[in-house]
Scaffold this motif. Sequence first.
Motif, PDB file in Angstrom:
ATOM      1  N   ASP A  62       0.853  -1.185   0.000  1.00  0.00           N
ATOM      2  CA  ASP A  62       0.000   0.000   0.000  1.00  0.00           C
ATOM      3  C   ASP A  62       0.889   1.235   0.000  1.00  0.00           C
ATOM      4  OD1 ASP A  62      -1.942   2.055   1.717  1.00  0.00           O
ATOM      5  OD2 ASP A  62      -3.004   0.802   0.284  1.00  0.00           O
ATOM      6  N   TYR A  63       0.839   2.056   1.047  1.00  0.00           N
ATOM      7  CA  TYR A  63       1.641   3.281   1.021  1.00  0.00           C
ATOM      8  C   TYR A  63       3.134   2.998   1.186  1.00  0.00           C
ATOM      9  CZ  TYR A  63       3.729   7.715   2.125  1.00  0.00           C
ATOM     10  OH  TYR A  63       4.547   8.813   2.091  1.00  0.00           O
ATOM     11  N   SER A  64       3.446   2.138   2.132  1.00  0.00           N
ATOM     12  CA  SER A  64       4.842   1.914   2.501  1.00  0.00           C
ATOM     13  C   SER A  64       5.372   0.617   1.927  1.00  0.00           C
ATOM     14  CB  SER A  64       4.978   1.891   4.030  1.00  0.00           C
ATOM     15  OG  SER A  64       6.273   1.518   4.427  1.00  0.00           O
ATOM     16  N   ILE A 118       8.708   4.756   1.842  1.00  0.00           N
ATOM     17  CA  ILE A 118       7.676   4.844   0.810  1.00  0.00           C
ATOM     18  C   ILE A 118       7.825   3.665  -0.154  1.00  0.00           C
ATOM     19  CG2 ILE A 118       6.783   6.229  -1.105  1.00  0.00           C
ATOM     20  CD1 ILE A 118       7.769   8.709   0.364  1.00  0.00           C
ATOM     21  N   LYS A 130       3.196   5.696  -9.256  1.00  0.00           N
ATOM     22  CA  LYS A 130       2.722   5.225  -7.951  1.00  0.00           C
ATOM     23  C   LYS A 130       3.632   5.742  -6.831  1.00  0.00           C
ATOM     24  CE  LYS A 130       1.336   0.823  -7.814  1.00  0.00           C
ATOM     25  NZ  LYS A 130      -0.109   0.805  -7.571  1.00  0.00           N
ATOM     26  N   ARG A 134       2.666   8.657  -3.814  1.00  0.00           N
ATOM     27  CA  ARG A 134       2.887   8.442  -2.387  1.00  0.00           C
ATOM     28  C   ARG A 134       3.793   9.519  -1.788  1.00  0.00           C
ATOM     29  NH1 ARG A 134       1.138   4.181  -4.674  1.00  0.00           N
ATOM     30  NH2 ARG A 134       0.236   2.396  -3.548  1.00  0.00           N
ATOM     31  N   LEU A 137       1.584  12.352  -1.067  1.00  0.00           N
ATOM     32  CA  LEU A 137       0.821  12.146   0.168  1.00  0.00           C
ATOM     33  C   LEU A 137       1.667  12.490   1.389  1.00  0.00           C
ATOM     34  CD1 LEU A 137      -1.000   8.747  -0.581  1.00  0.00           C
ATOM     35  CD2 LEU A 137      -1.950  11.056  -0.754  1.00  0.00           C
ATOM     36  N   TRP A 138       2.934  12.162   1.326  1.00  0.00           N
ATOM     37  CA  TRP A 138       3.849  12.494   2.422  1.00  0.00           C
ATOM     38  C   TRP A 138       3.896  14.005   2.645  1.00  0.00           C
ATOM     39  CZ3 TRP A 138       9.742  12.766   1.320  1.00  0.00           C
ATOM     40  CH2 TRP A 138      10.413  13.249   2.452  1.00  0.00           C
ATOM     41  N   ARG A 143       3.787  10.938   6.571  1.00  0.00           N
ATOM     42  CA  ARG A 143       3.825   9.489   6.301  1.00  0.00           C
ATOM     43  C   ARG A 143       3.154   8.656   7.396  1.00  0.00           C
ATOM     44  NH1 ARG A 143       9.998   8.093   4.256  1.00  0.00           N
ATOM     45  NH2 ARG A 143      10.367  10.002   3.059  1.00  0.00           N
ATOM     46  N   GLN A 146      -0.203   7.286   6.996  1.00  0.00           N
ATOM     47  CA  GLN A 146      -0.284   6.371   5.866  1.00  0.00           C
ATOM     48  C   GLN A 146       0.077   4.940   6.263  1.00  0.00           C
ATOM     49  OE1 GLN A 146      -1.361   7.585   3.045  1.00  0.00           O
ATOM     50  NE2 GLN A 146      -1.099   9.778   3.361  1.00  0.00           N
ATOM     51  N   GLU A 302      -6.831   9.582  -3.738  1.00  0.00           N
ATOM     52  CA  GLU A 302      -6.504  10.443  -2.614  1.00  0.00           C
ATOM     53  C   GLU A 302      -7.751  10.873  -1.846  1.00  0.00           C
ATOM     54  OE1 GLU A 302      -4.067  14.611  -1.729  1.00  0.00           O
ATOM     55  OE2 GLU A 302      -3.753  13.541  -3.602  1.00  0.00           O
TER      56      GLU A 302
END
Length: 525
Positions: A62-64, A118, A130, A134, A137-138, A143, A146, A302
């Motif tokens: 996913d995010y990380s 990330i 992708k 991310r 988003l950070w 983070r 997330q 988002e």
Amino acid sequence: MNITATNRLNLLLANKQQSLLKDGLKGIEKESLRLSEQSFIAQTPHPKKLGAALTHPYITTDYSEALLEFITPPFADINKTLDFMQNIHQFVYDNLGNEHLLATSMPCGISGDESIPIAKYGNSNIGQMKYVYRKGLWHRYGRTMQAIAGIHFNYSVPETLWPVLHQLEGSEQTLAEFKSAGYFHLIRNFQRQGWIILYLFGASPAICKNFFKSRPELMAQFSEFDNGTLYHPYATSLRMSDIGYKSNNQANLNIDYNSLRGYVDSLSHAINTAYPEYEAIGVKIKGEYQQLNSNILQIENEFYSTVRPKQIIEPCEKPTLALKRRGVRYVEIRSLDLDLFNPIGIDAIRARFIEALLLSCLLHDSPEMDITDFKTHNTNQLTVAHQGRKPNVELIKDGQAIRLQDWANDILNNMQAVCDILDENEAEDYYNQALTEQRKLIANPDLTPSAQILAKMRAEKKPFAHFAEGVSRQHAQNFSAQKLNVTDTEKFIQMVLESHTKQQEIETHDTLSFDDFLSKYFSQK
């Protein structure tokens, strides 16, 4: 049969077509944070033995880089869905070495934003997109939030139901239009009633103090459970509260859920509208992308909501365009916390309850919504997230205050007819059993997962991190004590190999520069 539903259900019953409510497709997506042997968030890359995160159909991130995401295919039989999720977990543990998965939604073992790597997806344009998303988003939210994990429940109404309803209701819409309108009908009712998921299944009443290392100003709103833990005494799901995607620009978005066209247009407007705060971040600095763009939303994903209308997208196709072209195929329910007492995060009882709830949302009247309604639903959700177990807590329904327990009982009573139908001619009355179990939780808040977690933490005198880690390691030991069968292991190994090959092919066949790729992606119409 105790029928309290409105015309749509009565139409099916009068024409003896109620069995068409059965066999909707159920799929599950589950996120889990990967932890090191020392119980810190893993700093290692996504394990190659699990496949390429970009292209594996069932195991990704996913995010990380450390936040694994497991995806099942959709099945009509929820047991098959859960069995598939079980097999994914077993295969992962067979190849995870000394690492293990955190069983809770709220993260532990993190130490500020920089401790959360990330996710990376290789050198292809889509892989870079992708990653940059991310990264954006950070910059926008940090983070840490997330790293929160959850369950997404995907549900597709039985395809055979739509043409029958279309005919019985004498709709002048095309079948495709009628189907999408039906899904938005369901979505609006779920937004009204979805708070009940937080009350019944919320499992994040407490948070590690380390969660706030990058945003210490948020700590003041919580009580101290112990030296390492913050909480609200009556919280159900702090994951679904405003400590997550707390963003003024999203709070003020007026996304239209009254029609497919309205939804696509309003979401597209947010994706194409500049936002000064994000313009200040910059998009490309010294040749390096900081975010995909400086608009209110970089892309559709988002926008955080408890439920999303979904359509399967073609390669590099925008989700809004997929919806516009082919309508709604299923809904994604995003408000489920991980059940930390279950090794795979969810069980059949919860899944059956959610299926019955979604069908009830489809069958009951669903008036159109305006921005005031949306804000009311959001307020109700926050109330339940923060203090859903508080005695005599009240919500707002149709402009009037109502006790949570009274409204919850109304919702379950309206689900009774659906559960009766889903249990018709079956060996066991599984849906009624699921309903009965949830009635107990409404009558006694101490039986809810959120209350049980706090009670166990008190009894064991453990802070949240130690309690969560203890449960997580027990799950890990259980998986380590067994192995996936040879046949399924070979299938997963083949998928791993194919995913690596597919990623290489994508990278090899890229011909556009990343700048041109993004320009082409966002110019799709």
